[in-house]
Design a protein around this motif. Sequence first.
Motif, short mmCIF file in Angstrom:
data_model
loop_
_atom_site.label_atom_id
_atom_site.label_comp_id
_atom_site.label_asym_id
_atom_site.label_seq_id
_atom_site.Cartn_x
_atom_site.Cartn_y
_atom_site.Cartn_z
N PHE A 83 0.83 -1.20 0.00
CA PHE A 83 0.00 0.00 0.00
C PHE A 83 0.86 1.25 0.00
CE2 PHE A 83 -1.72 3.41 2.67
CZ PHE A 83 -2.76 3.83 1.85
N LEU A 84 1.91 1.26 0.82
CA LEU A 84 2.80 2.42 0.87
C LEU A 84 3.48 2.66 -0.48
CD1 LEU A 84 4.43 2.06 4.40
CD2 LEU A 84 2.63 3.64 3.68
N ILE A 85 3.85 1.59 -1.15
CA ILE A 85 4.49 1.72 -2.47
C ILE A 85 3.50 2.29 -3.48
CG2 ILE A 85 5.46 0.42 -4.40
CD1 ILE A 85 6.75 -1.43 -2.26
N ILE A 86 2.28 1.77 -3.50
CA ILE A 86 1.26 2.27 -4.43
C ILE A 86 0.93 3.73 -4.12
CG2 ILE A 86 -1.15 2.03 -5.16
CD1 ILE A 86 -0.84 -0.99 -4.55
N PHE A 87 0.77 4.03 -2.84
CA PHE A 87 0.46 5.39 -2.41
C PHE A 87 1.58 6.34 -2.80
CE2 PHE A 87 0.26 8.71 0.91
CZ PHE A 87 -1.06 9.12 0.75
N ALA A 89 3.81 5.93 -5.21
CA ALA A 89 3.86 6.07 -6.66
C ALA A 89 2.80 7.05 -7.15
CB ALA A 89 3.67 4.72 -7.33
N TYR A 90 1.61 6.96 -6.56
CA TYR A 90 0.54 7.88 -6.94
C TYR A 90 0.93 9.32 -6.65
CZ TYR A 90 -3.90 10.31 -6.93
OH TYR A 90 -4.90 11.21 -7.17
N MET A 93 3.53 10.74 -8.95
CA MET A 93 2.93 11.17 -10.22
C MET A 93 2.20 12.50 -10.06
SD MET A 93 1.64 7.74 -12.12
CE MET A 93 0.92 6.95 -10.71
N GLN A 94 1.58 12.72 -8.91
CA GLN A 94 0.91 14.00 -8.67
C GLN A 94 1.92 15.15 -8.58
OE1 GLN A 94 -2.43 14.47 -8.79
NE2 GLN A 94 -2.43 12.33 -9.38
N ILE A 95 3.05 14.89 -7.93
CA ILE A 95 4.10 15.92 -7.84
C ILE A 95 4.66 16.22 -9.22
CG2 ILE A 95 6.42 16.36 -6.95
CD1 ILE A 95 5.52 14.80 -4.41
N LEU A 96 4.89 15.17 -10.02
CA LEU A 96 5.37 15.38 -11.38
C LEU A 96 4.35 16.16 -12.21
CD1 LEU A 96 7.07 11.96 -12.18
CD2 LEU A 96 8.17 14.17 -11.80
N LYS A 97 3.08 15.94 -11.94
CA LYS A 97 2.04 16.69 -12.65
C LYS A 97 2.15 18.18 -12.32
CE LYS A 97 -2.92 17.40 -12.51
NZ LYS A 97 -4.15 16.97 -11.86
N ILE A 98 2.38 18.49 -11.05
CA ILE A 98 2.51 19.90 -10.65
C ILE A 98 3.76 20.52 -11.27
CG2 ILE A 98 2.93 21.41 -8.67
CD1 ILE A 98 1.16 19.45 -7.04
N ILE A 99 4.86 19.77 -11.27
CA ILE A 99 6.12 20.31 -11.78
C ILE A 99 6.09 20.46 -13.30
CG2 ILE A 99 8.58 19.81 -12.06
CD1 ILE A 99 8.47 18.48 -9.29
N LEU A 104 -0.25 12.41 -16.01
CA LEU A 104 -0.01 11.06 -16.49
C LEU A 104 -1.23 10.16 -16.29
CD1 LEU A 104 2.22 9.27 -17.71
CD2 LEU A 104 2.85 8.63 -15.40
N LEU A 105 -2.01 10.41 -15.25
CA LEU A 105 -3.15 9.55 -14.95
C LEU A 105 -4.37 9.86 -15.81
CD1 LEU A 105 -2.90 9.41 -11.08
CD2 LEU A 105 -2.20 7.69 -12.72
N ASN A 106 -4.50 11.08 -16.28
CA ASN A 106 -5.68 11.46 -17.05
C ASN A 106 -5.29 12.09 -18.38
OD1 ASN A 106 -7.58 10.71 -15.05
ND2 ASN A 106 -7.03 12.54 -13.91
N SER A 107 -4.31 11.50 -19.03
CA SER A 107 -3.87 12.09 -20.29
C SER A 107 -4.91 11.83 -21.37
CB SER A 107 -2.52 11.50 -20.70
OG SER A 107 -2.64 10.12 -20.89
#
Length: 109
Positions: A83-87, A89-90, A93-99, A104-107
Amino acid sequence: MFQVNIGEKFILGEGGVGIGTSNSGYDTLGIVISNLVPNILVIANIILFFFILFGGFTIITNAGNPDKQAEGTKTLTWAFVGFLIIFGAYWIMQILKIITGFDLLNSQL
């Protein structure tokens, strides 16, 4: 003997290396990854759910057997690590979206 023409499977062009034919919709590796990541997250969460159920069921049904209870506890512990790994990773991806500004999740590719 079975042979595959790599030139037909991996299209080289201005868009970079593509997978499939030029009209398949998967012309770049980025498009393929963008389509796979949300599905991988869903599958990982489903697997996580079943591991939590299995670990809890093992603990409950083997209340008199400390070895089996320890096995269930171990299953729950590793499910929590998953769970910690999945959390993580999510949220990466959110931080990369901001930067980067690329979701990536809703392209909509």
